[in-house]
Design a protein around this motif. Structure first.
Motif, PDB file in Angstrom:
ATOM      1  N   GLY A   1     -23.056  65.138  44.786  1.00 43.10           N
ATOM      2  CA  GLY A   1     -23.354  65.970  43.624  1.00 43.10           C
ATOM      3  C   GLY A   1     -22.531  65.597  42.402  1.00 43.10           C
ATOM      4  N   ARG A   2     -22.529  66.484  41.434  1.00 44.18           N
ATOM      5  CA  ARG A   2     -21.881  66.237  40.160  1.00 44.18           C
ATOM      6  C   ARG A   2     -20.523  66.955  40.074  1.00 44.18           C
ATOM      7  NH1 ARG A   2     -25.672  64.189  36.576  1.00 44.18           N
ATOM      8  NH2 ARG A   2     -24.515  64.921  34.761  1.00 44.18           N
ATOM      9  N   SER A   3     -19.843  66.768  38.931  1.00 47.89           N
ATOM     10  CA  SER A   3     -18.548  67.412  38.634  1.00 47.89           C
ATOM     11  C   SER A   3     -17.468  67.037  39.647  1.00 47.89           C
ATOM     12  CB  SER A   3     -18.700  68.943  38.564  1.00 47.89           C
ATOM     13  OG  SER A   3     -19.584  69.302  37.522  1.00 47.89           O
TER      14      SER A   3
ATOM     15  N   ASN B   1     -16.144  73.097  25.073  1.00 48.85           N
ATOM     16  CA  ASN B   1     -16.231  73.762  26.359  1.00 48.85           C
ATOM     17  C   ASN B   1     -16.957  72.877  27.371  1.00 48.85           C
ATOM     18  OD1 ASN B   1     -14.924  76.110  25.644  1.00 48.85           O
ATOM     19  ND2 ASN B   1     -16.801  77.170  25.039  1.00 48.85           N
ATOM     20  N   ILE B   2     -16.369  72.745  28.549  1.00 47.70           N
ATOM     21  CA  ILE B   2     -17.017  72.074  29.668  1.00 47.70           C
ATOM     22  C   ILE B   2     -17.421  73.175  30.641  1.00 47.70           C
ATOM     23  CG2 ILE B   2     -16.751  70.433  31.562  1.00 47.70           C
ATOM     24  CD1 ILE B   2     -14.518  69.117  29.952  1.00 47.70           C
ATOM     25  N   GLN B   3     -18.723  73.304  30.896  1.00 50.60           N
ATOM     26  CA  GLN B   3     -19.216  74.364  31.765  1.00 50.60           C
ATOM     27  C   GLN B   3     -19.881  73.773  32.992  1.00 50.60           C
ATOM     28  OE1 GLN B   3     -21.382  76.457  28.316  1.00 50.60           O
ATOM     29  NE2 GLN B   3     -20.633  78.175  29.540  1.00 50.60           N
ATOM     30  N   PHE B   4     -19.550  74.316  34.153  1.00 54.43           N
ATOM     31  CA  PHE B   4     -20.215  73.934  35.382  1.00 54.43           C
ATOM     32  C   PHE B   4     -20.021  75.054  36.393  1.00 54.43           C
ATOM     33  CE2 PHE B   4     -15.870  72.689  36.068  1.00 54.43           C
ATOM     34  CZ  PHE B   4     -15.649  72.824  37.424  1.00 54.43           C
ATOM     35  N   SER B   5     -20.775  75.003  37.458  1.00 53.31           N
ATOM     36  CA  SER B   5     -20.644  76.011  38.505  1.00 53.31           C
ATOM     37  C   SER B   5     -20.303  75.332  39.820  1.00 53.31           C
ATOM     38  CB  SER B   5     -21.948  76.805  38.656  1.00 53.31           C
ATOM     39  OG  SER B   5     -22.991  75.939  39.070  1.00 53.31           O
ATOM     40  N   SER B   6     -19.790  76.093  40.756  1.00 54.59           N
ATOM     41  CA  SER B   6     -19.505  75.555  42.081  1.00 54.59           C
ATOM     42  C   SER B   6     -19.821  76.615  43.126  1.00 54.59           C
ATOM     43  CB  SER B   6     -18.047  75.113  42.199  1.00 54.59           C
ATOM     44  OG  SER B   6     -17.161  76.215  42.078  1.00 54.59           O
ATOM     45  N   ILE B   7     -20.190  76.122  44.301  1.00 52.01           N
ATOM     46  CA  ILE B   7     -20.447  77.009  45.432  1.00 52.01           C
ATOM     47  C   ILE B   7     -19.973  76.306  46.694  1.00 52.01           C
ATOM     48  CG2 ILE B   7     -22.820  76.173  45.809  1.00 52.01           C
ATOM     49  CD1 ILE B   7     -23.518  79.140  46.520  1.00 52.01           C
ATOM     50  N   ASP B   8     -19.473  77.067  47.652  1.00 53.02           N
ATOM     51  CA  ASP B   8     -18.967  76.511  48.900  1.00 53.02           C
ATOM     52  C   ASP B   8     -20.026  76.604  49.994  1.00 53.02           C
ATOM     53  OD1 ASP B   8     -16.574  76.070  47.656  1.00 53.02           O
ATOM     54  OD2 ASP B   8     -15.548  77.799  48.530  1.00 53.02           O
TER      55      ASP B   8
ATOM     56  N   ARG C   1     -18.961  80.316  41.737  1.00 50.34           N
ATOM     57  CA  ARG C   1     -18.125  80.529  40.553  1.00 50.34           C
ATOM     58  C   ARG C   1     -18.644  79.706  39.387  1.00 50.34           C
ATOM     59  NH1 ARG C   1     -11.627  79.047  40.125  1.00 50.34           N
ATOM     60  NH2 ARG C   1     -11.363  79.620  37.936  1.00 50.34           N
ATOM     61  N   GLN C   2     -18.627  80.293  38.204  1.00 53.76           N
ATOM     62  CA  GLN C   2     -18.966  79.569  36.981  1.00 53.76           C
ATOM     63  C   GLN C   2     -17.669  79.252  36.243  1.00 53.76           C
ATOM     64  OE1 GLN C   2     -21.786  82.407  35.300  1.00 53.76           O
ATOM     65  NE2 GLN C   2     -23.469  81.079  35.905  1.00 53.76           N
ATOM     66  N   HIS C   3     -17.485  77.985  35.905  1.00 57.52           N
ATOM     67  CA  HIS C   3     -16.246  77.511  35.288  1.00 57.52           C
ATOM     68  C   HIS C   3     -16.486  77.181  33.815  1.00 57.52           C
ATOM     69  CE1 HIS C   3     -14.546  76.565  39.381  1.00 57.52           C
ATOM     70  NE2 HIS C   3     -15.835  76.464  39.640  1.00 57.52           N
ATOM     71  N   ILE C   4     -15.534  77.538  32.983  1.00 56.85           N
ATOM     72  CA  ILE C   4     -15.538  77.122  31.580  1.00 56.85           C
ATOM     73  C   ILE C   4     -14.161  76.545  31.282  1.00 56.85           C
ATOM     74  CG2 ILE C   4     -15.816  77.805  29.178  1.00 56.85           C
ATOM     75  CD1 ILE C   4     -17.565  80.099  30.072  1.00 56.85           C
ATOM     76  N   ASN C   5     -14.117  75.251  30.950  1.00 51.91           N
ATOM     77  CA  ASN C   5     -12.857  74.577  30.655  1.00 51.91           C
ATOM     78  C   ASN C   5     -12.943  73.966  29.260  1.00 51.91           C
ATOM     79  OD1 ASN C   5     -11.528  74.662  33.433  1.00 51.91           O
ATOM     80  ND2 ASN C   5     -13.530  73.794  33.887  1.00 51.91           N
TER      81      ASN C   5
END
Length: 231
Positions: free
Chosen positions: A216-218, A187-194, A177-181
């Motif tokens: 990792g980060r975030s 805008n804070i953008q980061f991605s996550s994967i399980d 998932r790509q997140h935009i907050n």
């Protein structure tokens, strides 16, 4: 001493906007919400992972269509009446080199690349692999997806070496998932994967440090919490 907590949201003190934020999984808003559990702390001292109640609770626990959070913290979280319900227990795993554990991890895999000006910029590992495919003229969707998955796995393998564990098999991937907050009108953008799989502890002290500090980060946005159990 660390604490592992399961946190449920009570809706009594949530207005419509806050409730929609929680339901949407908005990472920064959920981080701010969970910080209410640590009102005496000036710095973030916890990791968290968001799940859904219906996936984590038995029928007897009355699961709702709301998120549930697992929180790992040094201070013991204090429930917020009418807002956050908490069940905590001390977390002090007894680990030894050679232990084999089942793990789950939601991570933000990134890679640093230098720009033409020599400045280093961090990129999403999966998107970086996709961009590289385009540079090579590769346009087969299945081949691109395979390259992206390989990049995500290589990221974890590389970090495992210095985090006190080794992968016993190729982990399963999902939930990319790509997140935009938005924060302070930016805008804070980061991605996550399980990741899900099996690991072997190679250095018990380093591995315990990894459990406590995350990977990792975030981390402030629900990434990095390594959840393990014995097989």
């Amino acid at each position: 001493m660390m604490y592992m907590s399961r946190v449920r949201v009570a809706t009594d003190r949530l207005d419509r906007a806050k409730l929609l934020s929680v339901l949407s999984g908005e990472a920064y808003g959920n981080h701010q919400l969970l910080w209410r559990l640590f009102s005496d702390e000036s710095d973030r001292s916890f990791l968290f992972r968001q799940e859904m109640e219906q996936d984590q609770l038995s029928a007897g626990e009355n699961p709702r269509g709301l998120p549930l959070f697992y929180v790992l913290s040094e201070p013991e979280p204090v429930p917020v009446p009418g807002l956050l319900e908490v069940h905590s227990k001390p977390f002090s795993p007894v680990l030894a080199t050679g232990d084999v554990l089942v793990f789950r991890l939601r991570a933000n895999p990134t890679v640093s690349r230098k720009t033409a000006t020599g400045r280093s910029v961090r990129h999403d590992v999966l998107m970086d692999a996709k961009t590289e495919c385009k540079r090579e003229g590769l346009d087969d969707p299945e081949a691109i997806r395979k390259r992206m998955d390989e990049a995500a796995i290589q990221w974890l393998e590389k970090r495992s070496e210095r985090s006190g564990f080794a992968l016993e098999s190729v982990p399963q991937l999902g939930g990319y998932r790509q997140h935009i907050n938005k924060r302070n009108n930016k805008n804070i953008q980061f991605s996550s994967i399980d990741y899900e799989g099996v690991l072997r502890v190679t250095d018990e002290q380093r591995f315990q440090e990894t459990l406590f500090r995350g990977l990792g980060r975030s981390k402030a946005f629900g990434c990095g919490m390594l959840m393990v159990r014995r097989r």
